[in-house]
Structures are given as C-alpha cells and as structure tokens.
Motif scaffolding. Sequence first.
Motif, PDB file in Angstrom:
ATOM      1  N   ASN A   5      10.144   1.067   1.513  1.00 36.60           N
ATOM      2  CA  ASN A   5      10.202   0.041   0.492  1.00 36.60           C
ATOM      3  C   ASN A   5      11.407   0.296  -0.394  1.00 36.60           C
ATOM      4  OD1 ASN A   5       9.526  -2.115  -0.994  1.00 36.60           O
ATOM      5  ND2 ASN A   5       7.958  -1.079  -2.232  1.00 36.60           N
ATOM      6  N   PHE A  26      -3.818   3.227   1.898  1.00 36.91           N
ATOM      7  CA  PHE A  26      -2.830   2.401   1.211  1.00 36.91           C
ATOM      8  C   PHE A  26      -2.474   1.162   2.012  1.00 36.91           C
ATOM      9  CE2 PHE A  26      -0.674   5.744  -1.704  1.00 36.91           C
ATOM     10  CZ  PHE A  26      -1.913   6.015  -2.268  1.00 36.91           C
ATOM     11  N   ASP A  30      -1.736  -4.465  -0.509  1.00 41.23           N
ATOM     12  CA  ASP A  30      -0.399  -5.059  -0.438  1.00 41.23           C
ATOM     13  C   ASP A  30       0.061  -5.394  -1.847  1.00 41.23           C
ATOM     14  OD1 ASP A  30       1.935  -6.168   0.407  1.00 41.23           O
ATOM     15  OD2 ASP A  30       1.041  -8.103   0.931  1.00 41.23           O
ATOM     16  N   ASN A  31       0.411  -4.383  -2.626  1.00 39.90           N
ATOM     17  CA  ASN A  31       0.786  -4.574  -4.017  1.00 39.90           C
ATOM     18  C   ASN A  31       2.004  -3.720  -4.351  1.00 39.90           C
ATOM     19  OD1 ASN A  31      -1.333  -6.398  -5.320  1.00 39.90           O
ATOM     20  ND2 ASN A  31      -2.609  -4.902  -4.248  1.00 39.90           N
ATOM     21  N   LEU A  33       4.490  -0.751  -5.219  1.00 32.66           N
ATOM     22  CA  LEU A  33       4.585   0.667  -4.893  1.00 32.66           C
ATOM     23  C   LEU A  33       5.305   1.430  -5.996  1.00 32.66           C
ATOM     24  CD1 LEU A  33       5.602   0.452  -1.127  1.00 32.66           C
ATOM     25  CD2 LEU A  33       3.311   0.603  -2.106  1.00 32.66           C
ATOM     26  N   TRP A  34       4.927   2.689  -6.144  1.00 32.36           N
ATOM     27  CA  TRP A  34       5.612   3.556  -7.104  1.00 32.36           C
ATOM     28  C   TRP A  34       5.802   4.940  -6.494  1.00 32.36           C
ATOM     29  CZ3 TRP A  34       2.952   7.929  -8.665  1.00 32.36           C
ATOM     30  CH2 TRP A  34       1.571   7.945  -8.405  1.00 32.36           C
ATOM     31  N   TRP A  46       9.906   2.213  -9.138  1.00 31.64           N
ATOM     32  CA  TRP A  46       8.939   1.114  -9.089  1.00 31.64           C
ATOM     33  C   TRP A  46       9.501   0.024  -8.193  1.00 31.64           C
ATOM     34  CZ3 TRP A  46       7.944   0.316 -15.071  1.00 31.64           C
ATOM     35  CH2 TRP A  46       7.324   1.471 -15.587  1.00 31.64           C
ATOM     36  N   SER A  47       8.690  -0.486  -7.305  1.00 35.19           N
ATOM     37  CA  SER A  47       9.156  -1.571  -6.436  1.00 35.19           C
ATOM     38  C   SER A  47       9.254  -2.874  -7.247  1.00 35.19           C
ATOM     39  CB  SER A  47       8.170  -1.769  -5.270  1.00 35.19           C
ATOM     40  OG  SER A  47       6.969  -2.347  -5.747  1.00 35.19           O
ATOM     41  N   PHE A  50       5.887  -4.190  -8.119  1.00 42.87           N
ATOM     42  CA  PHE A  50       5.278  -3.470  -9.243  1.00 42.87           C
ATOM     43  C   PHE A  50       5.704  -4.146 -10.539  1.00 42.87           C
ATOM     44  CE2 PHE A  50       3.691   0.757 -10.836  1.00 42.87           C
ATOM     45  CZ  PHE A  50       3.911   0.518 -12.185  1.00 42.87           C
ATOM     46  N   CYS A 130       0.313   3.153  -4.979  1.00 40.29           N
ATOM     47  CA  CYS A 130       0.456   1.721  -5.196  1.00 40.29           C
ATOM     48  C   CYS A 130      -0.418   1.289  -6.369  1.00 40.29           C
ATOM     49  CB  CYS A 130       0.094   0.936  -3.939  1.00 40.29           C
ATOM     50  SG  CYS A 130      -1.617   1.128  -3.451  1.00 40.29           S
ATOM     51  N   SER A 132      -2.429  -2.241  -8.147  1.00 46.42           N
ATOM     52  CA  SER A 132      -2.913  -3.602  -7.889  1.00 46.42           C
ATOM     53  C   SER A 132      -3.534  -4.175  -9.160  1.00 46.42           C
ATOM     54  CB  SER A 132      -3.944  -3.605  -6.747  1.00 46.42           C
ATOM     55  OG  SER A 132      -5.010  -2.719  -7.044  1.00 46.42           O
TER      56      SER A 132
END
Length: 549
Positions: A5, A26, A30-31, A33-34, A46-47, A50, A130, A132
């Motif tokens: 990612n 994980f 589907d949220n 990611l860190w 942080w994606s 995120f 991750c 959510s």
Amino acid sequence: MEVKNEIDYGSGREKMPVQAQLPESFAEVDNGLWYWPDVGKDEQFWSPRFKALIGYRPDEIEASYSTFRMLLHPDDIGDVASSVSDSLNYSTTLNIDFRLRIKSGQYRWFHLLGSSGKDRYGRLRHMTGCISDINGRKQHEAALNNTQLVISAPDLSLHEKLSQLLKITTEYLGLDRGVIAWHGGRNYSVFTGCISKALRAEMQAMVEKIYSGQECDLQGLMAFNDVKTGLSEHHLSRSMPGVGSCIIAPLLVGSEQFGLLMVVSESTREKPFCEEEKKFVQTVVRCLAYELERVHYTSMLETRRKELELQIERLTNSNKKLEHFASAASHDLQEPLRVVTGFINLLHEEYNADLDARAQEYIGYSLESVRRTQALVEDMFRYAHSDQDPEPLRLVNMQDVLNDVKASLSELVDVKHAKITNDELPAVYGNHTGLVSLLQNLIDNAIKYNEASTVPVIHISATEQADAWLFCVQDNGPGIEGPQLQTIFQPFKRLRCYSDYPGSGMGLAICKRLVETWYGEIWAESSPGFGSRFYFTLPKSEATPVVSC
C-alpha cells in the motif's frame, strides 16, 4: 499475507511503497492502513484511505503518533496507550475501539486492529495494522442501550417514556421528528412534538383504519428516503404533506395492529435506510407496544382494584350493620323472653294446685321453648361477633387450649364416660378464647351426637404443613351422609331431631367463622357407621393465609 500500500512517509518525505507482514484477519478489513516503523520515534505512515476516514486529503495532515494522540478523545488516551504498551510488551494483537476528532471537529468511533513486529535482533520495533469506522455500530449500540434504560425506568411516566424514545429514535436516524399513534380502548391517541395539523390528522386516520379492521396501506415496516418516489413505487394512494423522508412501523400485539410509529423529515434523504436502522426501529416499536400494553393493563388493574376496594367497603359497612342488628335483636329479644319465663313460673307457682296434668305439661313445653329460644338468640349473638377477637392475636399452645376444653366439658365427659386422647399439639397463631370455643364445639358435638350405647372416643391430632398446622378431631360416632357434609357449616343446619339431640344448629357455623378469621379452612370427612373427621388449618405465624391440601 503480504499487503502493499502506498502510504505517506511523514511530512517532508516522498511517498513510497511499504511492504508489511499483516495478520490473516486483516484481509477482512478493507479500510485505512497504518505503519509505525520505529515505536521509539514519532513518525508513522497513514494510507490515503486512513486520512479520508478522518476527513482529510493526503497532504492536509501529518502522519505521526503525536498527531494521532492529539486527535484522540481525552477519555480514550489512557486506554489506547495501555493497549499499545501491552501489545509491545507481550506481543499481543492490538484490538481496541476509540474516538478520533475528524476534520469537522466532531468525534467518531473507530476500531484499530494491529500487531507488533521484531527487528533482525529479535526486538519489538515496529507495528502495523488497519483502522475502520465503526461510528454507526456504536451509535446503534448506544441507541439500543438508551432505549432499554428508558423502558425499564420505574420513575418515568408514559408521557416521559414516549418523549425520550422519540428523541432517541429521531437522533439515531438523523430525522426531524417522530409521531406515535395508537388506539387505547375507546380513544385514539397521538403523541408527538412539533407536527403539522394535516400530518397529525393523517396519522389518526391511519390508526382508525387499523383498529376498525379496514384495509390500510401500512403493511409491516416501510422506509422511504424519498416519500413521493416510495409511495409511487409501492402503489400507495396515501399522501404525506410536508414529509420528504420517513420510516413507518406498526405497533403490534401478537399479529394485531393497534397503532404505529412514524419518524419523519421535511427533506429527502440521500442514502436509503440501512438494515441496521430498520432493525433498530423494529426494536423500538416492540418496546413501545410492550409499554403501551403494560400501561393499558396496569390501568385496567388499577380500575379493578378501586372497584374491589369499593365493594369491600360496602361489604364491611353491610357486615357492621348486620352485626349491630344481631346485637340489638339479641338484646331486645332477651328481655321479652325473660318476662315470658317469669310469668309462666308465677303461673306455675300460684295455680299449681288448680292445674291438671295436661296444664302442667303445657307449662313444661312453654318453658322449654323459651329456653331454646334464649339459647338460639345467644348463639346468634356469638356467631355475629365470632370474627371480632377481643384478645390480641398471638401464639397459643393448643395443648393448653385442649386442657381448658376438657375442664369445661368434664361433667359431660363423666356422664357419657367419653375418652379424649391427643397427639402432641403445637402452638398456633390465634387467641386463646376463640380456640377454646372452636375445640369445645367440635368435641361437644362428638360426644353429644354419639349413640347412647356407645362410649364416645375422640382423638385430636396435628400434622405440620408448609405454612400451617392441619388439625383433625376424629370420633367414633354414627357418621354423616355425603350430601350433608356440604351444608353442616351453615347456620341453623341440624342433622338430628332436637328432641334426640338438643342444640341451636349454630355450633359448626361459629367454628367456620372462627377458623376463617385466622386465615384457615375447615371441612369434614365421614362415612356413615364409621365416625367423622373434622379438619381445620391454623397458621404458624401472624396473618399467613393457608390452603388445605
């Protein structure tokens, strides 16, 4: 699994792909990611997802632990720090719910799932995971919990409960106002806050249709994020003035509709109502139906209770009047009976020499009739006052009661050569005078109504029950016919001719009245030719109603 990612490597550094080994669970999330490459340092990755979850574009916020801590709700900082520490110290999965302040300034609930990793020297150095958004679920749980608290609150009135339930429902659904309408007995009721007269009339018309058994457009829960479109799609002719979106659900008792809940908004809603929201509304209407039904039956019970209290008051007053009448009648009747007795005795004394044998016989009949009438009047007085104990109720030893009865009946016992035996007798709740009267009547009858050729044998026993003592007075008399067992405790009921067995026919009626005064029961069992058994129950403690087996 290996997750790739592209995430932000902190401020002032270029984006780069990061490979992180994530737990298999994980894959279900589907949220955002860190990644925390070095737990000893502040910088994190942080994606874009995120950052989008908390309302920011990728370049609007710095990814770091200090930023994350700054966004945390103050009440959650301690729990998050503790969970991170435990995950690092014990190599456990990081699994925690918390609130973050999003860009708009509001706090939303999130769930964080993560794990720690070791460097090449075996030291725990980095974490990855991750995040959510669970704000909807948390709101759902809070709304359900608040609903339960309102329904179970003992101090809230029906008006307060309905008001709070509407408030919880409208806030959870993000709508403007709510309406509860139902048919309560004879009247239609509509409970709401601010609502147009037209919509109020429409709601009442729907309830009237439901209760009168007419066809109604409402069939189960109906949710419209756009009322006009929804009504058209469902081929419903009903109009809803001033309503853009709504949820309508019927109030049911069993399968019968008796009302409805409607939550509305003047504007249309962009997204359709989700299943979680519909389930919540269904929970609310079940709670509403339960509460309205409970209040209805509570009201009915209260009305019935007041009616019974009024009947009891009337019966009590009637009994007092009857007791007063019996007292007055017995007192007023005794005086003329004494006068009659006096004049008959004077007649006998002054004219005895001039009276033949038939006249003497008539005088004897007259005196005997007067004595019978006097005894009957006295027994009527005793019966009328048998439930008015002159003594306070207390524990009384039944062996002492029996001893007093034997002493009182000693002359009759000697004449009839009667035998009275007993088992060990307990203490019961009552008063001594009344209990003596009870046992004396039963034993006197057992001796008096026996055959002249038979020696009366009476045995008194007691059997312990849960809340009472069951007593039995058994004799060896001629017995009682089955149909007569149902009437012998009624006043003035006699089983034998007066000339053979004198008495007023009030003894057993007095026994029944006494026993019932102490919350007990009395009955008889018998077989002709095999004697009789008189049973009665008396409580072990004060004012404890007892029921025979």
